[in-house]
Design a protein around this motif. Structure first.
Motif, PDB file in Angstrom:
ATOM      1  N   ALA A  99     -61.989  10.481 -23.992  1.00 46.89           N
ATOM      2  CA  ALA A  99     -61.654   9.711 -25.049  1.00 46.89           C
ATOM      3  C   ALA A  99     -62.283   8.768 -25.990  1.00 46.89           C
ATOM      4  CB  ALA A  99     -60.457   8.315 -24.909  1.00 46.89           C
ATOM      5  N   ARG A 110     -57.668   5.302 -31.036  1.00 44.59           N
ATOM      6  CA  ARG A 110     -57.266   6.252 -29.482  1.00 44.59           C
ATOM      7  C   ARG A 110     -56.563   5.570 -28.351  1.00 44.59           C
ATOM      8  NH1 ARG A 110     -62.636   4.561 -30.162  1.00 44.59           N
ATOM      9  NH2 ARG A 110     -64.432   5.771 -30.133  1.00 44.59           N
ATOM     10  N   LEU A 128     -53.454   7.503 -26.796  1.00 47.67           N
ATOM     11  CA  LEU A 128     -53.129   7.420 -25.513  1.00 47.67           C
ATOM     12  C   LEU A 128     -51.878   6.991 -25.462  1.00 47.67           C
ATOM     13  CD1 LEU A 128     -53.341   6.869 -22.948  1.00 47.67           C
ATOM     14  CD2 LEU A 128     -53.993   4.772 -23.260  1.00 47.67           C
ATOM     15  N   LEU A 177     -57.681  16.568 -25.590  1.00 49.91           N
ATOM     16  CA  LEU A 177     -59.593  16.871 -25.675  1.00 49.91           C
ATOM     17  C   LEU A 177     -60.435  17.392 -25.506  1.00 49.91           C
ATOM     18  CD1 LEU A 177     -58.695  12.439 -24.333  1.00 49.91           C
ATOM     19  CD2 LEU A 177     -58.735  13.625 -26.840  1.00 49.91           C
ATOM     20  N   GLY A 234     -57.361  14.536 -29.202  1.00 48.04           N
ATOM     21  CA  GLY A 234     -58.297  13.810 -30.239  1.00 48.04           C
ATOM     22  C   GLY A 234     -59.772  14.454 -30.518  1.00 48.04           C
ATOM     23  N   HIS A 246     -57.284  14.645 -20.645  1.00 49.43           N
ATOM     24  CA  HIS A 246     -56.796  13.740 -21.508  1.00 49.43           C
ATOM     25  C   HIS A 246     -58.341  12.702 -20.194  1.00 49.43           C
ATOM     26  CE1 HIS A 246     -54.003  14.169 -24.127  1.00 49.43           C
ATOM     27  NE2 HIS A 246     -53.089  14.814 -24.010  1.00 49.43           N
ATOM     28  N   VAL A 299     -63.474  10.460 -28.994  1.00 48.13           N
ATOM     29  CA  VAL A 299     -63.101  10.769 -30.119  1.00 48.13           C
ATOM     30  C   VAL A 299     -62.994   9.580 -31.848  1.00 48.13           C
ATOM     31  CG1 VAL A 299     -60.187  10.963 -30.923  1.00 48.13           C
ATOM     32  CG2 VAL A 299     -61.310  11.615 -29.189  1.00 48.13           C
TER      33      VAL A 299
END
Length: 208
Positions: free
Chosen positions: A25, A33, A37, A112, A140, A20, A28
């Motif tokens: 991110a 996003r 989170l 991720l 993601g 993460h 993604v």
């Protein structure tokens, strides 16, 4: 071995948070996003509230991906972060050993990117006899299609798809369980959208 149809309990489960990191991110596109989170923070808080072991692993922190996102770090400040080179947590001795050291055979996984750093260790853990639950709304992917295909592959291999709110409710199960009530309620109120608003409203209205 745990009955695969039985509900999760705090005594048999561990949470694995994978990569993460902001650098990942950025890529993604399968989920908003900020929503991802929010969901990951809620999952981490849930694990902490119910006393589940938490394993956190990152990759390529110095060259691309950056550190664990600060908003997640802030809710689990004392959990060590295991950095690695391999995309697959299961191929990193330190990270895999940390999972094994928990003694738990049920893993709740988020991370991720879904197509690689989530699906690879999930498939490997399943192959090693673990029961794996993928918190899909705390993952993601690069695109909605590739994210969905990765989830389908994991599910077809035996992983069970879930969400952070289902994990929380499954662990709590009864709102009269006072030892975790306040923690669970506060997570839902902070991260549960309309359900959290309703829970807060009910608490204010009912003064029993």
């Amino acid at each position: 071995m745990t009955n695969p149809r039985s509900l999760l309990t705090p005594a048999d489960s561990a949470v694995l948070l994978i990569d993460h990191q902001a650098g990942l991110a950025f890529a993604v596109e399968s989920i908003d996003r900020q929503a991802m989170l929010n969901n990951t923070i809620a999952l981490a808080k849930t694990a902490a509230t119910f006393g589940l072991p938490i394993i956190v692993s990152t990759s390529a922190t110095k060259v691309y991906s950056g550190p664990l996102m600060p908003a997640i770090r802030s809710v689990i400040p004392d959990v060590p972060v295991i950095d690695r080179r391999s995309m697959n947590v299961w191929e990193d001795e330190a990270a895999r050993s940390a999972v094994e050291a928990t003694g738990r055979r049920r893993l709740i996984v988020s991370g991720l990117l879904t197509e690689a750093c989530v699906s690879f260790p999930v498939l490997s853990a399943l192959s090693d006899g673990y029961e794996v639950f993928v918190a899909a709304d705390a993952c993601g992917g690069l695109t909605p299609t590739s994210h969905d295909l990765a989830l389908r592959r994991m599910e077809s291999a035996g992983a069970q798809l879930t969400s952070w709110i289902q994990v929380l409710l499954e662990l709590q199960r009864d709102w009269t369980r006072r030892d975790t009530y306040e923690g669970a309620r506060s997570i839902v109120e902070a991260h549960g959208g309309g359900y959290g608003i309703g829970l807060n409203y009910a608490r204010e209205m009912i003064k029993a």
